[in-house]
Design a protein around this motif. Structure first.
Motif, PDB file in Angstrom:
ATOM      1  N   TYR A   1       1.343   9.193   7.344  1.00 44.45           N
ATOM      2  CA  TYR A   1       1.963   9.372   8.657  1.00 44.45           C
ATOM      3  C   TYR A   1       2.166  10.868   8.834  1.00 44.45           C
ATOM      4  O   TYR A   1       2.859  11.502   8.033  1.00 44.45           O
ATOM      5  CB  TYR A   1       3.288   8.611   8.724  1.00 44.45           C
ATOM      6  N   ILE A   2       1.542  11.430   9.856  1.00 42.25           N
ATOM      7  CA  ILE A   2       1.546  12.880  10.051  1.00 42.25           C
ATOM      8  C   ILE A   2       2.300  13.214  11.327  1.00 42.25           C
ATOM      9  O   ILE A   2       1.885  12.837  12.423  1.00 42.25           O
ATOM     10  CB  ILE A   2       0.104  13.432  10.129  1.00 42.25           C
ATOM     11  N   GLY A   3       3.419  13.938  11.168  1.00 41.63           N
ATOM     12  CA  GLY A   3       4.264  14.284  12.306  1.00 41.63           C
ATOM     13  C   GLY A   3       4.242  15.765  12.615  1.00 41.63           C
ATOM     14  O   GLY A   3       4.210  16.597  11.715  1.00 41.63           O
ATOM     15  N   PHE A   4       4.290  16.069  13.897  1.00 37.78           N
ATOM     16  CA  PHE A   4       4.176  17.465  14.318  1.00 37.78           C
ATOM     17  C   PHE A   4       4.991  17.745  15.570  1.00 37.78           C
ATOM     18  O   PHE A   4       5.273  16.866  16.360  1.00 37.78           O
ATOM     19  CB  PHE A   4       2.699  17.819  14.592  1.00 37.78           C
ATOM     20  N   TRP A   5       5.363  19.001  15.715  1.00 38.80           N
ATOM     21  CA  TRP A   5       5.894  19.509  16.979  1.00 38.80           C
ATOM     22  C   TRP A   5       4.713  20.143  17.696  1.00 38.80           C
ATOM     23  O   TRP A   5       3.751  20.598  17.063  1.00 38.80           O
ATOM     24  CB  TRP A   5       7.040  20.492  16.756  1.00 38.80           C
ATOM     25  N   THR A   6       4.740  20.138  19.008  1.00 39.63           N
ATOM     26  CA  THR A   6       3.613  20.637  19.776  1.00 39.63           C
ATOM     27  C   THR A   6       3.646  22.154  19.832  1.00 39.63           C
ATOM     28  O   THR A   6       4.635  22.751  20.233  1.00 39.63           O
ATOM     29  CB  THR A   6       3.612  20.045  21.193  1.00 39.63           C
TER      30      THR A   6
ATOM     31  N   MET B   1       0.841  -1.178   0.000  1.00 43.24           N
ATOM     32  CA  MET B   1       0.000   0.000   0.000  1.00 43.24           C
ATOM     33  C   MET B   1       0.886   1.241   0.000  1.00 43.24           C
ATOM     34  O   MET B   1       1.840   1.340   0.762  1.00 43.24           O
ATOM     35  CB  MET B   1      -0.886  -0.012   1.245  1.00 43.24           C
ATOM     36  N   GLN B   2       0.564   2.174  -0.849  1.00 43.86           N
ATOM     37  CA  GLN B   2       1.337   3.404  -0.906  1.00 43.86           C
ATOM     38  C   GLN B   2       1.082   4.253   0.333  1.00 43.86           C
ATOM     39  O   GLN B   2      -0.033   4.308   0.844  1.00 43.86           O
ATOM     40  CB  GLN B   2       0.981   4.201  -2.144  1.00 43.86           C
ATOM     41  N   TYR B   3       2.130   4.912   0.776  1.00 46.15           N
ATOM     42  CA  TYR B   3       2.015   5.769   1.954  1.00 46.15           C
ATOM     43  C   TYR B   3       2.805   7.050   1.735  1.00 46.15           C
ATOM     44  O   TYR B   3       3.655   7.150   0.841  1.00 46.15           O
ATOM     45  CB  TYR B   3       2.498   5.050   3.217  1.00 46.15           C
ATOM     46  N   ALA B   4       2.503   8.028   2.577  1.00 42.79           N
ATOM     47  CA  ALA B   4       3.221   9.299   2.583  1.00 42.79           C
ATOM     48  C   ALA B   4       3.579   9.620   4.033  1.00 42.79           C
ATOM     49  O   ALA B   4       2.837   9.258   4.955  1.00 42.79           O
ATOM     50  CB  ALA B   4       2.369  10.413   1.998  1.00 42.79           C
ATOM     51  N   ILE B   5       4.703  10.274   4.201  1.00 47.15           N
ATOM     52  CA  ILE B   5       5.120  10.749   5.522  1.00 47.15           C
ATOM     53  C   ILE B   5       5.267  12.260   5.417  1.00 47.15           C
ATOM     54  O   ILE B   5       6.105  12.753   4.666  1.00 47.15           O
ATOM     55  CB  ILE B   5       6.452  10.127   5.976  1.00 47.15           C
ATOM     56  N   ILE B   6       4.424  12.963   6.121  1.00 44.11           N
ATOM     57  CA  ILE B   6       4.543  14.416   6.143  1.00 44.11           C
ATOM     58  C   ILE B   6       4.827  14.839   7.580  1.00 44.11           C
ATOM     59  O   ILE B   6       4.401  14.182   8.531  1.00 44.11           O
ATOM     60  CB  ILE B   6       3.298  15.131   5.563  1.00 44.11           C
ATOM     61  N   TYR B   7       5.564  15.913   7.710  1.00 48.88           N
ATOM     62  CA  TYR B   7       5.913  16.366   9.052  1.00 48.88           C
ATOM     63  C   TYR B   7       6.221  17.847   9.038  1.00 48.88           C
ATOM     64  O   TYR B   7       6.615  18.409   8.017  1.00 48.88           O
ATOM     65  CB  TYR B   7       7.112  15.582   9.608  1.00 48.88           C
ATOM     66  N   SER B   8       6.034  18.430  10.200  1.00 44.33           N
ATOM     67  CA  SER B   8       6.464  19.795  10.453  1.00 44.33           C
ATOM     68  C   SER B   8       7.442  19.700  11.616  1.00 44.33           C
ATOM     69  O   SER B   8       7.102  19.135  12.662  1.00 44.33           O
ATOM     70  CB  SER B   8       5.266  20.668  10.814  1.00 44.33           C
ATOM     71  N   SER B   9       8.652  20.196  11.423  1.00 40.29           N
ATOM     72  CA  SER B   9       9.691  20.032  12.434  1.00 40.29           C
ATOM     73  C   SER B   9      10.453  21.330  12.601  1.00 40.29           C
ATOM     74  O   SER B   9      11.249  21.708  11.748  1.00 40.29           O
ATOM     75  CB  SER B   9      10.645  18.906  12.023  1.00 40.29           C
ATOM     76  N   ARG B  10      10.219  21.984  13.703  1.00 42.80           N
ATOM     77  CA  ARG B  10      10.850  23.281  13.947  1.00 42.80           C
ATOM     78  C   ARG B  10      12.303  23.144  14.402  1.00 42.80           C
ATOM     79  O   ARG B  10      13.150  23.957  14.059  1.00 42.80           O
ATOM     80  CB  ARG B  10      10.032  24.013  15.000  1.00 42.80           C
ATOM     81  N   THR B  11      12.591  22.123  15.203  1.00 47.20           N
ATOM     82  CA  THR B  11      13.938  21.955  15.760  1.00 47.20           C
ATOM     83  C   THR B  11      14.640  20.687  15.277  1.00 47.20           C
ATOM     84  O   THR B  11      15.749  20.410  15.705  1.00 47.20           O
ATOM     85  CB  THR B  11      13.884  21.928  17.294  1.00 47.20           C
ATOM     86  N   GLY B  12      13.984  19.916  14.418  1.00 47.64           N
ATOM     87  CA  GLY B  12      14.571  18.675  13.910  1.00 47.64           C
ATOM     88  C   GLY B  12      14.115  17.432  14.651  1.00 47.64           C
ATOM     89  O   GLY B  12      14.370  16.314  14.203  1.00 47.64           O
ATOM     90  N   ASN B  13      13.424  17.581  15.771  1.00 51.97           N
ATOM     91  CA  ASN B  13      12.982  16.429  16.549  1.00 51.97           C
ATOM     92  C   ASN B  13      11.981  15.571  15.778  1.00 51.97           C
ATOM     93  O   ASN B  13      12.129  14.351  15.688  1.00 51.97           O
ATOM     94  CB  ASN B  13      12.327  16.883  17.862  1.00 51.97           C
ATOM     95  N   THR B  14      10.967  16.201  15.234  1.00 55.83           N
ATOM     96  CA  THR B  14       9.930  15.451  14.524  1.00 55.83           C
ATOM     97  C   THR B  14      10.480  14.877  13.228  1.00 55.83           C
ATOM     98  O   THR B  14      10.086  13.784  12.809  1.00 55.83           O
ATOM     99  CB  THR B  14       8.699  16.344  14.272  1.00 55.83           C
TER     100      THR B  14
ATOM    101  N   PHE C   1       2.169  11.227  14.789  1.00 55.59           N
ATOM    102  CA  PHE C   1       3.360  11.160  15.633  1.00 55.59           C
ATOM    103  C   PHE C   1       3.844  12.568  15.922  1.00 55.59           C
ATOM    104  O   PHE C   1       3.675  13.471  15.105  1.00 55.59           O
ATOM    105  CB  PHE C   1       4.464  10.301  15.005  1.00 55.59           C
ATOM    106  N   GLY C   2       4.395  12.751  17.111  1.00 56.99           N
ATOM    107  CA  GLY C   2       4.819  14.092  17.462  1.00 56.99           C
ATOM    108  C   GLY C   2       5.800  14.142  18.599  1.00 56.99           C
ATOM    109  O   GLY C   2       6.097  13.141  19.253  1.00 56.99           O
ATOM    110  N   THR C   3       6.297  15.349  18.810  1.00 65.85           N
ATOM    111  CA  THR C   3       7.227  15.623  19.903  1.00 65.85           C
ATOM    112  C   THR C   3       6.715  16.815  20.699  1.00 65.85           C
ATOM    113  O   THR C   3       6.034  17.684  20.165  1.00 65.85           O
ATOM    114  CB  THR C   3       8.638  15.944  19.366  1.00 65.85           C
ATOM    115  N   ALA C   4       7.064  16.800  21.976  1.00 65.47           N
ATOM    116  CA  ALA C   4       6.699  17.896  22.876  1.00 65.47           C
ATOM    117  C   ALA C   4       7.870  18.148  23.805  1.00 65.47           C
ATOM    118  O   ALA C   4       8.426  17.206  24.370  1.00 65.47           O
ATOM    119  CB  ALA C   4       5.447  17.548  23.678  1.00 65.47           C
TER     120      ALA C   4
END
Length: 167
Positions: free
Chosen positions: A47-52, A1-14, A76-79
């Motif tokens: 897969y959606i990644g975020f910083w808090t 199954m095709q997938y995508a990974i998108i993320y927003s990472s302000r400091t590189g953690n995510t 998925f995310g970091t705080a």
């Protein structure tokens, strides 16, 4: 199954978490990897990644989430603050509430992430003021603990979480 990974990472953690996910999944099935972009919307699994940011995800991810229609989503995310699962659960719930009702959330993962040194410097300066706010010592201790995260243990926990889903 095709997938995508998108993320927003302000400091590189995510971004570290996003790279761990990519390394754990079949490379040939990845149709998009990077910041929020409509190119990712054609994937059945995202897969959606975020910083808090203020107890939720950042504005760029909120805009992306509004475009989802029918996908399976793994959040998925970091705080920087807190390491308690209840805190992470609250953040994840806030992000889930942004998802359209047609989205199937297949899983989630949160861990602590390091913060910029300027935050610790600000806490120390505040602690040295004539009337410091209470609990600054706890904020400094939390900052120091966060400075090593995401660590190898966090990344392995994320991969185990993915394996448990049989992705």
């Amino acid at each position: 199954m095709q997938y995508a990974i998108i993320y927003s990472s302000r400091t590189g953690n995510t971004k570290m978490l996003a790279e761990a996910i990519r390394s754990a999944l079949p490379q040939n099935d990845c149709i998009y990897f990077g910041p929020p972009d409509s190119d990712a919307l054609s994937a059945q699994k995202i897969y959606i990644g975020f910083w808090t940011d203020k107890g939720s995800c950042s504005e760029d991810l909120q805009d992306f989430i509004r475009q989802l229609t029918h996908q399976d989503v793994f959040l998925f995310g970091t705080a920087g603050f807190g390491i308690r699962s209840e805190y992470y659960d609250t953040i994840l719930q806030n992000v889930r509430q942004l998802l359209p009702k047609t989205i199937n959330v297949i899983g989630s993962f949160m861990c602590q992430g390091k913060m910029p040194q300027s935050i610790r410097d600000r806490y120390v300066k505040m602690a040295q003021s004539p009337n410091p706010q209470p609990n600054l010592d706890l904020l400094i201790a939390n900052f120091d603990q966060a400075s090593t995260h995401p660590d190898h243990h966090d990344l392995e926990n994320l991969k185990q979480n993915l394996l448990a889903l049989s992705v």
